[in-house]
Design an enzyme around this catalytic site. Structure first.
Site, PDB file in Angstrom:
ATOM      1  N   CYS A   1      93.789  27.429 -37.296  1.00 27.32           N
ATOM      2  CA  CYS A   1      92.605  27.613 -38.140  1.00 27.32           C
ATOM      3  C   CYS A   1      91.593  26.515 -37.821  1.00 27.32           C
ATOM      4  O   CYS A   1      91.919  25.325 -37.890  1.00 27.32           O
ATOM      5  CB  CYS A   1      92.986  27.563 -39.611  1.00 27.32           C
ATOM      6  SG  CYS A   1      91.532  27.499 -40.669  1.00 27.32           S
TER       7      CYS A   1
ATOM      8  N   CYS B   1      91.207  24.200 -41.272  1.00 24.85           N
ATOM      9  CA  CYS B   1      92.249  23.343 -41.835  1.00 24.85           C
ATOM     10  C   CYS B   1      93.384  23.061 -40.850  1.00 24.85           C
ATOM     11  O   CYS B   1      94.254  22.252 -41.126  1.00 24.85           O
ATOM     12  CB  CYS B   1      92.789  23.943 -43.128  1.00 24.85           C
ATOM     13  SG  CYS B   1      93.973  25.266 -42.878  1.00 24.85           S
TER      14      CYS B   1
ATOM     15  N   ARG C   1      68.307  66.847 -18.783  1.00 24.82           N
ATOM     16  CA  ARG C   1      66.884  67.057 -18.567  1.00 24.82           C
ATOM     17  C   ARG C   1      66.494  66.866 -17.103  1.00 24.82           C
ATOM     18  O   ARG C   1      65.609  67.549 -16.600  1.00 24.82           O
ATOM     19  CB  ARG C   1      66.074  66.098 -19.422  1.00 24.82           C
ATOM     20  CG  ARG C   1      64.621  66.214 -19.046  1.00 24.82           C
ATOM     21  CD  ARG C   1      63.706  65.724 -20.071  1.00 24.82           C
ATOM     22  NE  ARG C   1      63.836  64.302 -20.269  1.00 24.82           N
ATOM     23  CZ  ARG C   1      63.033  63.624 -21.059  1.00 24.82           C
ATOM     24  NH1 ARG C   1      62.112  64.268 -21.737  1.00 24.82           N
ATOM     25  NH2 ARG C   1      63.165  62.340 -21.187  1.00 24.82           N
TER      26      ARG C   1
ATOM     27  N   LYS D   1      63.751  60.634 -34.540  1.00 22.71           N
ATOM     28  CA  LYS D   1      63.778  60.700 -33.076  1.00 22.71           C
ATOM     29  C   LYS D   1      65.109  60.099 -32.652  1.00 22.71           C
ATOM     30  O   LYS D   1      65.314  58.885 -32.704  1.00 22.71           O
ATOM     31  CB  LYS D   1      62.615  59.919 -32.476  1.00 22.71           C
ATOM     32  CG  LYS D   1      62.568  60.031 -30.963  1.00 22.71           C
ATOM     33  CD  LYS D   1      61.280  59.451 -30.416  1.00 22.71           C
ATOM     34  CE  LYS D   1      61.123  59.701 -28.934  1.00 22.71           C
ATOM     35  NZ  LYS D   1      62.231  59.212 -28.126  1.00 22.71           N
TER      36      LYS D   1
ATOM     37  N   CYS E   1      93.283  32.677 -41.815  1.00 22.35           N
ATOM     38  CA  CYS E   1      94.033  31.438 -41.906  1.00 22.35           C
ATOM     39  C   CYS E   1      95.259  31.707 -42.771  1.00 22.35           C
ATOM     40  O   CYS E   1      95.158  32.357 -43.813  1.00 22.35           O
ATOM     41  CB  CYS E   1      93.155  30.377 -42.548  1.00 22.35           C
ATOM     42  SG  CYS E   1      94.086  28.921 -43.028  1.00 22.35           S
TER      43      CYS E   1
HETATM   44  S1  IVH Z   1      61.265  67.542 -29.839  1.00 23.33           S
HETATM   45  C1  IVH Z   1      58.807  68.704 -25.733  1.00 23.33           C
HETATM   46  N1  IVH Z   1      62.668  66.270 -31.579  1.00 23.33           N
HETATM   47  O1  IVH Z   1      62.748  62.362 -27.406  1.00 23.33           O
HETATM   48  C2  IVH Z   1      59.766  67.749 -26.251  1.00 23.33           C
HETATM   49  N2  IVH Z   1      62.643  65.458 -29.369  1.00 23.33           N
HETATM   50  O2  IVH Z   1      60.887  60.750 -25.862  1.00 23.33           O
HETATM   51  C3  IVH Z   1      60.034  68.077 -27.671  1.00 23.33           C
HETATM   52  N3  IVH Z   1      64.043  63.482 -29.035  1.00 23.33           N
HETATM   53  O3  IVH Z   1      62.573  64.465 -24.662  1.00 23.33           O
HETATM   54  C4  IVH Z   1      61.159  67.344 -28.122  1.00 23.33           C
HETATM   55  N4  IVH Z   1      64.770  63.326 -31.084  1.00 23.33           N
HETATM   56  O4  IVH Z   1      64.874  64.077 -25.777  1.00 23.33           O
HETATM   57  C5  IVH Z   1      62.275  66.332 -30.305  1.00 23.33           C
HETATM   58  N5  IVH Z   1      63.877  65.272 -33.243  1.00 23.33           N
HETATM   59  C6  IVH Z   1      63.506  65.318 -31.976  1.00 23.33           C
HETATM   60  C7  IVH Z   1      63.949  64.395 -31.026  1.00 23.33           C
HETATM   61  C8  IVH Z   1      63.471  64.492 -29.717  1.00 23.33           C
HETATM   62  C9  IVH Z   1      64.826  62.815 -29.895  1.00 23.33           C
HETATM   63  C10 IVH Z   1      63.899  63.109 -27.627  1.00 23.33           C
HETATM   64  C11 IVH Z   1      63.821  64.259 -26.674  1.00 23.33           C
HETATM   65  C12 IVH Z   1      62.536  64.057 -25.967  1.00 23.33           C
HETATM   66  C13 IVH Z   1      62.366  62.594 -26.089  1.00 23.33           C
HETATM   67  C14 IVH Z   1      60.950  62.142 -25.832  1.00 23.33           C
END
Ligand code: IVH
Length: 695
Positions: A417, A420, A139, A118, A433
């Site tokens: 330093c 020293c 987003r 993630k 140093c």
């Molecule tokens: S899949 C419907 N895969 O995490 C959303 N999201 O906290 C499906 N994110 O909005 C997203 N790594 O911005 C997906 N490997 C990953 C991700 C990921 C980071 C983010 C993404 C999402 C947020 C949610």
């Protein structure tokens, strides 16, 4: 590990919590800096959810639990398909519960999962038309986002042309790698801007900045492909039918950067157990990754399962985020210490207001080097983002600039330093140093020659540096082998200074054992401890014969300190032998060795401290400036005198103090003695008490 939810007691607290969370989320999604770190935000939102569960009729429309986080701004570009959030799980149990719910929805007990990092950045939609990148949209509130197409060309991994002339939308995360973040803050502060607190804020801020005179690169990781209204039917159908793992292969084939070429590629797991194994693997390498991750995303891999599971208004039911513990917290920078390493590298270290990150209390964090402090524009008193992952030493990421009050002070860099006192070579980013590996030698020789140790007048740091540089001394004992001709050959060494120095060195041989011991610089034994050891054992031979039990007989040495003192003395044996051979005193005048059965020289005695002196049994504190016959004595020499007279010297006044020698200008200690009714003596009275012992 899940940290507890915030406790919300009433409707007013709930309203405040919602307001705080909404503010923080807005900052999070728009590139501002939130005063809440991720952990604090999560706790707040869970607290809000708990309160709402008990008061469903009082849920506020703006609550962060009910909507996609972040807010749409007028003029935003609508998303063709909402950009959703993810639900979180924090433990194996919660994850297993989620898989059970998924199985109920799909009607199958076996689901293939796709498991990947993630990424800790910002979600972005990249629209491709005929293979050309035409639009970048944040987003926003999930239904519409900001057009940030101006960033096209600055995001690595998001090609302006795909390998095929397809029309589709790539979704993924924009972030800054550690190196990109360093660079971003360097350029930003170089242009007079305020530093970003962490890579995530840096990516958000950079992405939204329209007119910049400089370009800061970012990195994109794709995690989704979907059709656009103009996508041709065949491709649209294909995208709807492909497994997530196949979509990622397709994306990579088109030239989009995905997790595939990182140390944590998305993988397919056949069972929840395999998912949990993979979660552990990814968590284990998290600290070494060049980009931030805040969890693991687990998705139903097959299109049919995704369809069957469906989505809620906030998050899909076919995917979940397995959150990892927060690795960042905001705390205050209290002090900066400068430590000198073995090779003479002078490294700054942050002293922090203690903060718990992932179960450990963090009080210190590395600051790398002075240039780094300047680049980050750090100041004392700043709120700082502290990062700690795995066993890696915690580091200060950056100040949280918007929390500044104006009271922050600049961090002072050392001019010499800190160990020293020599010059510092500032030619490289890492300061060093000028003595390099010899720094420790210079510092320990200068210390040994100091007034309270061997008291060798004329042997300050500069002279020590000269001797070390000329290769004349490599340890303390070498001082006693210095010849007149060798000294005369040194720069700025005339006949008089040479003779004076040689005479001072000669006199040093007569210093008592306590001072010789102190000069050796054994860790944990400063001046008063050295005196206690010397008085207790009376001879160096007895000290060296002491095991840890015997060492613990000395007042103030406990089970913790004794072994290290004994071990260090054993290491120093060759040097001690060399000093003894040079004629340095190895006995403590007036002290009697303990009645040890196996005293090496066969002598025995009553043990120290001397019990028959004029101050026997007394605890004495000296304060203020001495006058009369005591005028020339340093505080250390006064303490030595007290102990020679059978007393115990102490630096603080307490009920156990029996006598306070109060000289001119004595302040708080004198007042405390008066308050406690402790006997006070002027320097002259005291001199009379110990008259027989004054040289
Ligand atoms: S899949 C419907 N895969 O995490 C959303 N999201 O906290 C499906 N994110 O909005 C997203 N790594 O911005 C997906 N490997 C990953 C991700 C990921 C980071 C983010 C993404 C999402 C947020 C949610």
């Amino acid at each position: 590990m899940t940290t507890p939810a915030a406790v919300i007691v009433d409707a007013a607290a709930y309203a405040r919590a919602v307001e705080d969370a909404v503010g923080a989320a807005a900052a999070y999604y728009t590139g501002g800096t939130s005063p809440l770190d991720d952990d604090a935000y999560d706790r707040l939102v869970r607290g809000i959810a708990d309160w709402e569960a008990d008061h469903p009729d009082q849920v506020l429309p703006g609550s962060p639990t009910g909507k996609v986080a972040g807010g749409a701004v007028e003029g935003d570009v609508p998303h063709t398909v909402p950009m959703l959030s993810l639900d979180n799980v924090f433990s194996a149990e919660e994850f297993t519960a989620w898989t059970a719910a998924l199985a109920r929805r799909t009607g199958r007990d076996t689901t293939r999962f796709s498991v990947g990092p993630k990424l800790d950045g910002l979600a972005i939609a990249a629209r491709y038309n005929g293979g050309r990148l035409t639009r970048l949209i944040t987003r926003g509130d999930g239904t519409a986002g900001e057009d940030v197409s101006h960033a096209i060309g600055t995001v690595e991994g998001l090609p302006e042309r795909l390998a095929e002339p397809v029309t589709l939308e790539v979704r993924g995360e924009v972030l800054m790698t550690a190196a990109q973040f360093e660079y971003a803050n360097e350029v930003r502060t170089g242009h007079g801007g305020q530093p970003f607190a962490n890579p995530r804020n840096a990516a958000a801020g950079t992405l939204r900045a329209k007119e910049r005179v400089y370009t800061v690169p970012m990195t994109f990781f794709g995690y989704g492909l979907l059709p656009l209204p103009d996508t041709d039917r065949a491709l649209a159908e294909r995208l709807d039918e492909l497994a997530h793992s196949e979509l990622m292969d397709l994306a990579a084939g088109l030239g989009v950067h995905t997790s595939a070429r990182t140390a944590v590629p998305d993988t397919v797991a056949e069972t929840p157990e395999q998912v949990l194994d993979r979660v552990k693997e990814i968590a284990a390498v998290r600290a070494e990754l060049p980009f931030g991750i805040d969890g693991i995303v687990v998705k139903a891999d097959l299109a049919a399962d995704r369809r069957a599971a469906g989505s809620g208004s906030r998050a899909p039911r076919w995917a979940v985020a397995y959150k990892l513990p927060a690795v960042e917290k905001i705390t205050r920078l209290l002090e900066v210490e400068w430590n000198v390493g073995r090779t003479g590298i002078i490294a700054p270290r942050a002293v922090l207001e203690p903060v718990v990150i992932d179960g450990s209390t963090i009080t210190y964090a590395t600051l790398h080097n002075p240039a780094d402090i300047t680049r980050r524009d750090l100041r004392l008193g700043d709120h700082v983002m502290v990062h700690r992952a795995g066993d890696v030493i915690p580091r200060v990421e950056a100040p949280v600039a918007h929390l500044r009050t104006g009271e922050e002070r600049p961090i002072e860099f050392p001019g010499h330093c800190p160990r020293c006192g020599s010059d510092i070579d500032t030619g490289e980013e890492r300061w060093r140093c000028a003595q390099g590996r010899n720094c420790h030698l210079v510092a320990s020789l200068a210390y040994a020659a100091g007034r309270d140790q061997l008291d060798i007048e004329g042997l300050g740091t500069t002279r020590v540096v000269q001797l070390v540089d000329a290769g004349l001394v490599a340890d303390l004992a070498d001082l006693f082998a210095l010849r007149r001709d060798q000294l005369l050959a040194l720069e700025r060494m005339g006949e008089t200074s040479t003779d004076n120095l040689l005479a001072a060195i000669e006199r040093a041989k007569a210093q008592p054992l306590s001072r010789v011991l102190c000069a050796l610089g054994v860790r944990g034994t400063g001046r008063s401890m050295s005196r206690r050891i010397a008085r207790h054992f009376a001879t160096m031979d007895h000290i060296r014969a002491a095991d840890t039990d015997a060492m613990q007989q000395v007042e103030g040495i406990g089970a913790e300190k004794a072994p290290s003192i004994v071990a260090e003395l054993a290491e120093l044996a060759p040097l001690i032998d060399k000093l003894a051979a040079a004629g340095v005193t190895m006995t403590e005048p007036g002290a009697v060795p303990p009645a040890a059965e196996a005293a090496p020289d066969g002598r025995s005695g009553a043990g120290a401290p001397a019990e028959d002196g004029p101050l026997a049994g007394m605890t004495v504190v000296v304060t203020g400036a001495m006058t009369g016959s005591l005028e020339k004595l340093s505080r250390n020499e006064m303490n030595e005198l007290v102990e020679r007279a059978g007393g115990r010297s102490s630096s603080s006044v307490s009920r156990r103090t029996t006598l306070v020698v109060a000289g001119e200008g004595a302040g708080a200690k004198r007042a405390k003695a008066e308050q406690l009714g402790i006997r006070l003596a002027a320097p002259d009275e005291f001199a009379a008490l110990v008259a027989g012992l004054l040289a």
